[in-house]
Enzyme design. Sequence first.
Site, mmCIF file in Angstrom:
data_model
loop_
_atom_site.group_PDB
_atom_site.id
_atom_site.type_symbol
_atom_site.label_atom_id
_atom_site.label_comp_id
_atom_site.label_asym_id
_atom_site.label_seq_id
_atom_site.Cartn_x
_atom_site.Cartn_y
_atom_site.Cartn_z
ATOM 1 N N ASP A 206 0.855 -1.195 0.000
ATOM 2 C CA ASP A 206 0.000 0.000 0.000
ATOM 3 C C ASP A 206 0.887 1.239 0.000
ATOM 4 O O ASP A 206 1.977 1.242 0.573
ATOM 5 C CB ASP A 206 -0.960 0.011 1.190
ATOM 6 C CG ASP A 206 -0.265 -0.160 2.522
ATOM 7 O OD1 ASP A 206 0.569 -1.087 2.650
ATOM 8 O OD2 ASP A 206 -0.533 0.639 3.444
ATOM 9 N N GLU B 53 -0.198 -1.321 5.674
ATOM 10 C CA GLU B 53 0.805 -0.904 6.662
ATOM 11 C C GLU B 53 0.624 0.562 7.006
ATOM 12 O O GLU B 53 0.759 0.959 8.161
ATOM 13 C CB GLU B 53 2.221 -1.147 6.133
ATOM 14 C CG GLU B 53 3.319 -0.999 7.210
ATOM 15 C CD GLU B 53 3.806 0.447 7.412
ATOM 16 O OE1 GLU B 53 4.397 0.715 8.475
ATOM 17 O OE2 GLU B 53 3.583 1.317 6.538
#
Lengths: 426, 426
Positions: free
Chosen positions: A108, A173
């Site tokens: 991400d 994350e």
Amino acid sequence: MLGRRIMLVKEKLSNWLMKEQENAIHFLQKTVQEASTTGNETGVQKLIAQKLEEMGLEVDMWYPDGEELAKHPNFCASRKDFSTSPNVVGIWRGKGNGRSLVLNGHVDVVPEGDLNQWNDHPYSGKIIDGKLYGRGSTDMKGGNLSLLLAIQALKETGVKLEGDLYFHSVIEEESGGAGTLAAVLRGYKADAAIIPEPTNMKIFPAQQGSMWFRLTVKGKAAHGGTRYEGVSAIEKAVVVLDAIKQLETIRNDRVSDPLYKAIPIPVPINVGKISGGNWPSSVPDTVEIEGRIGVAPNETLEEVKNELQEHLSKVSDPWLEEHKISVEWFGAQWLPGLIETEHPLMNMLSKNFEDVMGHQPIIEASPWGTDGGLLSHVGDTPSIVFGPGVTSVAHYPNEYIEISKIMEAAEIIALTIYDWCGGENG
Amino acid sequence: MLGRRIMLVKEKLSNWLMKEQENAIHFLQKTVQEASTTGNETGVQKLIAQKLEEMGLEVDMWYPDGEELAKHPNFCASRKDFSTSPNVVGIWRGKGNGRSLVLNGHVDVVPEGDLNQWNDHPYSGKIIDGKLYGRGSTDMKGGNLSLLLAIQALKETGVKLEGDLYFHSVIEEESGGAGTLAAVLRGYKADAAIIPEPTNMKIFPAQQGSMWFRLTVKGKAAHGGTRYEGVSAIEKAVVVLDAIKQLETIRNDRVSDPLYKAIPIPVPINVGKISGGNWPSSVPDTVEIEGRIGVAPNETLEEVKNELQEHLSKVSDPWLEEHKISVEWFGAQWLPGLIETEHPLMNMLSKNFEDVMGHQPIIEASPWGTDGGLLSHVGDTPSIVFGPGVTSVAHYPNEYIEISKIMEAAEIIALTIYDWCGGENG
């Protein structure tokens, strides 16, 4: 005898990596070009899964069950729907006699921000002067490529491992770690882990955790022309800002770990946002302050929450004694992480760093949290953070990564896998 | 002889007002029920115009030409289109031998704000325990009613005036005074003026002017975990807030006018709004501060602007010396106003106050600007502010006005018109 054998392995790996560089960077371009912001991770994860399969790893790709995950006390996310956000794990089963290792990287990326501040398209993947540009290049698709290259180099040069190797390609994350939590709860744990977040090739055995807080400071409204009839929430907010600074000093005076020697403020409290009042000529009756408090590796989140709350409840100001500062904990939080500096994986990584780079590594504590906190605390997998990217360009326009560092990190990590899991050069 | 005649006038006026109270309050309810926020003043102005006509005044109702008006240096408004916002002036021509007088009241009201904080509909006009409730009741439709009643009482009791009387029913006071500016530029000026803004029956010969400012304070962004690599615009804003306080002290130490004796801060600087930063874990790189600076009656707006700018340019802080605080002047501004405390109109108003109320009036300086600034500076019409409303409920939920005070103010003003313009009791 062993010395020579390892020398041979190093040479083989190094040569293979050199030959592979062009292909590898092309692959990195493709992953950067997948704009994998929250909710948009499918494209990049499919590329990774395909790559892992081509490399001969067992691949597990799944969509985490948010409802189930949310029951875990360490779940922290702004969503429970991961139906467009798969996790991927690649498994290289060892022969069963070695230590297992997790290699963990997130796919991400944070939003690109103001497009006008980018010199090029934020997902261009363009290469200029040995640097590859694009959102996510340094944080942390470049680091992920180092992991993939390390595994591939070992595979392609015929190495067999003793211990199991798990490659985590996780989501979320940047928003609290739900991807790594899902991987750990699915059983993908190991004896230790390496996470190639952008450390600028420093080795971080300790990682600062962090939490977000929101303070609400009350005042009393009045007309600005008779402001003495009111109580300015902005003036009271200044008292609160002062108290926060004081707490930061108290907390940092306690930190004695030599890892923090070079760091001006080991666990900072950052006030990131302030807003209050709604009319120039009214005395403001509310101010909101949002910030981030760093959590030292030896602290729990609970302890730190209590300390901030207690400190603010004791601010010596007659108005604030009667109109208590409200404290909320919101948004993301990251557990701190810690692996002993004398842990064998630390020694191996340091030694391999020196072999490849020709000088000793800098060993420090990270100023931010990573998924290493979850790996350590929930997955019982002590983690080292070490990667080729540079923190200072992460989350900023014109994010880039130096290609040479990706290759160096890949070699260091490949050698460390070989040492840790136990390798046999076929 | 004169004494007895005035006694008779007073008695007649007083009796007439007592009988008229019920009708008058019904009319006030109707004007409050017209929600005359900016752009929505037609309804209430039509009521006023009709009332003035019924009373036998000459009526001038017109839609100010914003484009034309905007050429005036004292034009200050957020719009130039007044096509739904008429001004009304009622003219009572005197016999030509007396002093002329302007009675000035605005019909625009500030927005009702959070509806949940109102006990009743904000435009209810409901009467409870002698108080009439609703947005605009105190600021300043109740005061306007005192004016209308004063004129009507004189008319109905057969008084003829020597000097001309102008009743201004204006728009836009809350947004910078374009309505009064338009009335003055159309020629409706006089030897003096009374403005029944909510003074709680105090007499304000001096009125504080004010201006709005916006400051932009720059910092340097960084990750919150390494906040020492950035410069917090919030920390720098605290330095600026401090400088503002210091300037407020300097400015107020200079005020020696005895009118300000009882006022803790004669010309306050109010910081009404602050906002900066956009992410809890980033060092904020910009903070905006909005506020209002009071202008003393003996100051010009230009002088005050220069003083603030100069003061802020000299803030002793290495970062702010290199990264100058930007200062903007925006939104509304109100000229200060001043009439000599020994002005004949002041003496008449004070004496009539004492006659009606049985005690001496409180004479002070207002903590806010009114259209009196424009009347004085542009219309050459020195103005006294005196009215039945209460500042503390103006602009707030559950705004109200005490009916008895409207009636008392009406009587005081009627007697003062009689004295000032020269009355003849028919």
